[in-house]
Design a protein around this motif. Structure first.
Motif, mmCIF file in Angstrom:
data_model
loop_
_atom_site.group_PDB
_atom_site.id
_atom_site.type_symbol
_atom_site.label_atom_id
_atom_site.label_comp_id
_atom_site.label_asym_id
_atom_site.label_seq_id
_atom_site.Cartn_x
_atom_site.Cartn_y
_atom_site.Cartn_z
ATOM 1 N N ASP A 258 0.808 -1.160 -0.141
ATOM 2 C CA ASP A 258 -0.179 0.017 0.390
ATOM 3 C C ASP A 258 0.883 1.452 -0.020
ATOM 4 N N GLU A 259 0.247 2.544 -0.514
ATOM 5 C CA GLU A 259 1.381 3.815 -0.693
ATOM 6 C C GLU A 259 1.847 4.073 0.616
ATOM 7 N N ARG A 260 -0.156 4.352 1.669
ATOM 8 C CA ARG A 260 -0.368 4.552 2.474
ATOM 9 C C ARG A 260 0.749 5.300 3.476
ATOM 10 N N LEU A 261 1.838 4.399 4.147
ATOM 11 C CA LEU A 261 3.383 4.958 4.430
ATOM 12 C C LEU A 261 4.209 5.745 3.762
ATOM 13 N N ALA A 262 4.059 5.241 2.993
ATOM 14 C CA ALA A 262 5.050 6.812 1.779
ATOM 15 C C ALA A 262 4.659 8.193 2.301
ATOM 16 N N LEU A 263 2.948 8.403 1.613
ATOM 17 C CA LEU A 263 2.271 9.307 1.388
ATOM 18 C C LEU A 263 2.486 9.897 3.319
ATOM 19 N N ASP A 264 2.277 8.653 4.560
ATOM 20 C CA ASP A 264 2.598 9.654 5.962
ATOM 21 C C ASP A 264 3.723 9.804 5.943
ATOM 22 N N LEU A 265 5.192 9.356 6.032
ATOM 23 C CA LEU A 265 5.792 9.586 5.404
ATOM 24 C C LEU A 265 6.146 10.856 5.003
ATOM 25 N N ALA A 266 5.697 10.693 3.815
ATOM 26 C CA ALA A 266 6.035 12.476 3.379
ATOM 27 C C ALA A 266 5.690 13.737 4.229
ATOM 28 N N GLU A 267 3.983 13.697 4.560
ATOM 29 C CA GLU A 267 3.961 13.985 4.786
ATOM 30 C C GLU A 267 3.935 14.763 6.775
ATOM 31 N N GLU A 268 4.359 14.057 7.380
ATOM 32 C CA GLU A 268 5.472 13.780 8.086
ATOM 33 C C GLU A 268 6.734 14.614 8.775
ATOM 34 N N HIS A 269 7.734 14.684 7.106
ATOM 35 C CA HIS A 269 8.425 15.434 7.134
ATOM 36 C C HIS A 269 8.497 16.226 6.204
ATOM 37 N N ALA A 270 7.469 16.480 6.077
ATOM 38 C CA ALA A 270 7.104 17.787 5.633
ATOM 39 C C ALA A 270 7.608 19.342 5.091
ATOM 40 N N GLU A 271 8.841 19.522 5.879
ATOM 41 C CA GLU A 271 9.603 20.550 5.266
ATOM 42 C C GLU A 271 11.337 20.565 4.957
ATOM 43 N N ARG A 272 11.846 20.945 4.744
ATOM 44 C CA ARG A 272 13.020 21.145 3.784
ATOM 45 C C ARG A 272 14.105 20.113 4.573
ATOM 46 N N ASP A 273 14.805 20.297 5.577
ATOM 47 C CA ASP A 273 15.601 19.913 6.088
ATOM 48 C C ASP A 273 15.179 18.546 6.382
ATOM 49 N N PRO A 274 14.340 17.202 6.803
ATOM 50 C CA PRO A 274 14.340 16.564 7.118
ATOM 51 C C PRO A 274 13.783 16.065 5.873
ATOM 52 N N ALA A 275 13.389 16.119 5.282
ATOM 53 C CA ALA A 275 13.018 16.073 3.072
ATOM 54 C C ALA A 275 14.611 15.330 3.071
ATOM 55 N N LEU A 276 15.303 16.572 2.925
ATOM 56 C CA LEU A 276 16.680 16.265 2.710
ATOM 57 C C LEU A 276 17.405 15.362 3.765
ATOM 58 N N ALA A 277 16.934 15.527 4.881
ATOM 59 C CA ALA A 277 17.380 14.261 5.411
ATOM 60 C C ALA A 277 17.694 13.013 4.918
ATOM 61 N N ILE A 278 15.925 12.723 4.635
ATOM 62 C CA ILE A 278 15.638 11.357 4.152
ATOM 63 C C ILE A 278 16.278 11.030 2.698
ATOM 64 N N CYS A 279 16.248 11.971 1.984
ATOM 65 C CA CYS A 279 17.180 11.925 0.472
ATOM 66 C C CYS A 279 18.707 11.571 1.145
ATOM 67 N N ASP A 280 19.271 11.920 1.795
ATOM 68 C CA ASP A 280 20.701 11.404 2.151
ATOM 69 C C ASP A 280 20.728 10.082 2.898
ATOM 70 N N LEU A 281 20.018 10.126 3.974
ATOM 71 C CA LEU A 281 19.892 9.041 4.618
ATOM 72 C C LEU A 281 19.551 7.522 3.639
ATOM 73 N N TRP A 282 19.072 8.389 2.682
ATOM 74 C CA TRP A 282 18.516 7.033 1.557
ATOM 75 C C TRP A 282 19.724 6.703 0.686
ATOM 76 N N ALA A 283 20.309 8.089 0.564
ATOM 77 C CA ALA A 283 21.833 7.833 -0.393
ATOM 78 C C ALA A 283 22.916 6.930 0.155
ATOM 79 N N ALA A 284 22.697 6.943 1.630
ATOM 80 C CA ALA A 284 23.604 6.270 1.574
ATOM 81 C C ALA A 284 23.130 4.776 1.866
ATOM 82 N N GLU A 285 21.987 4.519 1.797
ATOM 83 C CA GLU A 285 21.459 3.199 2.176
ATOM 84 C C GLU A 285 21.943 2.620 0.389
#
Ligand code: ZN
Length: 348
Positions: A258-285
């Motif tokens: 289901d896409e719901r978790l992804a959409l929730d996560l995007a909503e929870e981190h809907a600011e620039r720095d937290p969003a960038l943190a997710i990008c960096d984290l996933w790049a490391a992964e």
């Protein structure tokens, strides 16, 4: 308001070339220019956050003014080297936005008439130009270090451009930036490039070990930092724990049918720095996956998928840096990654 600030030394005064690690190419470029006496009048010192751009800039200023014999420059010990390290040498100028001067304790917030500016403004560039118009006080070369250069606002950039077009004699500008695209093309074209890359995990790990970080934590922090020593230094055990929790959330959001978790996560981190943190984290992964694939240790990993995911991530990251709506960018990231996962086997 004085904006051309002295820089308080953040490390020991002795900083010879060997202190900068993992940036052989940039070091080779400037050392060759220094040895030939052909230092360019302007450089773009460009690379990700926390990989040694300011350290390299300071070393260039020291090498250009060091009082020791040529082969030992910068010695880190003579009057010029120590004064430059302490930010009190009369021919070396650091230009930073007020917000950074306040953050570094170089300026009192109370002394400012308005809230500290996050931009380097035209008055500050003009003041620098006036200072550079004077003859050398005691060094061999005036060095102006502008950091971060992308905080120059447009008027300031245009003022700087005038100075770069008719550079004062015996002067080198070092424009330090992790976002060169935010500088006017006309400014960039006046500068030679000194490119610095992300640091290898081993380099970051070694630096952390030297600071007494326990080996296992040093390794984890080095991997998580994506080649940025500055980031690695700020990771605490608690931050690492939070990061791992976030990583598990992202993994779940990508795995769930289901896409719901992804959409929730995007909503929870809907600011620039937290969003960038997710990008960096996933790049490391993704980097980890690619490394593991290279080692032959990771069954079932699709390197093509990881490479495509990295491309997608880069696009989203740029969108975020250009002030794209963080929530929409994160949705785009997560849904895009889900799609890539869904495609399964790599195509030729
Ligand atoms: Zn020296």
């Amino acid at each position: 308001m004085i904006a051309v600030a002295c820089r308080v030394c953040e490390g020991p005064p002795a900083m010879p070339w060997s202190e900068i690690e993992g940036q052989e190419r940039a070091v080779r470029l400037v050392r060759r220019a220094l040895a030939k006496g052909e230092l360019h009048h302007a450089y773009l010192v460009v690379g990700p956050e926390g990989v040694g751009k300011e350290l390299l800039s300071r070393l260039v200023a020291q090498a250009a003014n060091c009082e020791s014999p040529e082969t030992e420059r910068p010695c880190g010990a003579c009057v010029a080297c120590t004064q430059i390290a302490r930010g009190v040498f009369p021919d070396v100028f650091w230009v930073r936005p007020q917000s950074e001067l306040v953050a570094k304790g170089l300026v009192n917030k109370g002394d400012l008439e308005t809230a500290p500016s996050r931009e380097i403004r035209v008055d500050e560039v003009r003041q620098l130009a006036r200072r550079l118009a004077f003859a050398l006080v005691r060094g061999r070369r005036k060095v102006a270090i502008v950091s971060p250069a992308e905080t120059l606002n447009e008027r300031a950039q245009n003022a700087l451009l005038k100075t770069l077009e008719e550079p004062p004699p015996q002067t080198t500008f070092l424009l330090v930036t992790s976002a060169p695209d935010q500088l006017l093309a006309t400014v960039r074209s006046r500068c030679a490039r000194l490119p610095l890359g992300p640091l290898a995990d081993e380099v970051v790990e070694r630096k952390l070990l030297k600071q007494g970080v326990p080996p296992q934590e040093a390794k984890a922090r080095a991997v998580a930092s994506l080649g940025s020593l500055a980031k690695a230094l700020t990771f605490t055990a608690e931050a690492l724990g939070e990061r791992n929790a976030l990583r598990d959330q992202v993994r779940a959001a990508l795995r769930e049918p289901d896409e719901r978790l992804a959409l929730d996560l995007a909503e929870e981190h809907a600011e620039r720095d937290p969003a960038l943190a997710i990008c960096d984290l996933w790049a490391a992964e993704l980097h980890d996956e690619l490394v593991a694939y290279g080692d032959g240790a990771h069954e079932g990993t699709q390197p093509l998928e990881a490479l495509r995911a990295l491309d997608h991530l880069k696009v989203v990251r740029e969108g975020l840096l250009q002030n794209g709506n963080p929530r929409l960018q994160l949705e785009r990231l997560l849904l895009g990654l889900r799609e890539l996962r869904g495609e399964g086997a790599p195509r030729g």
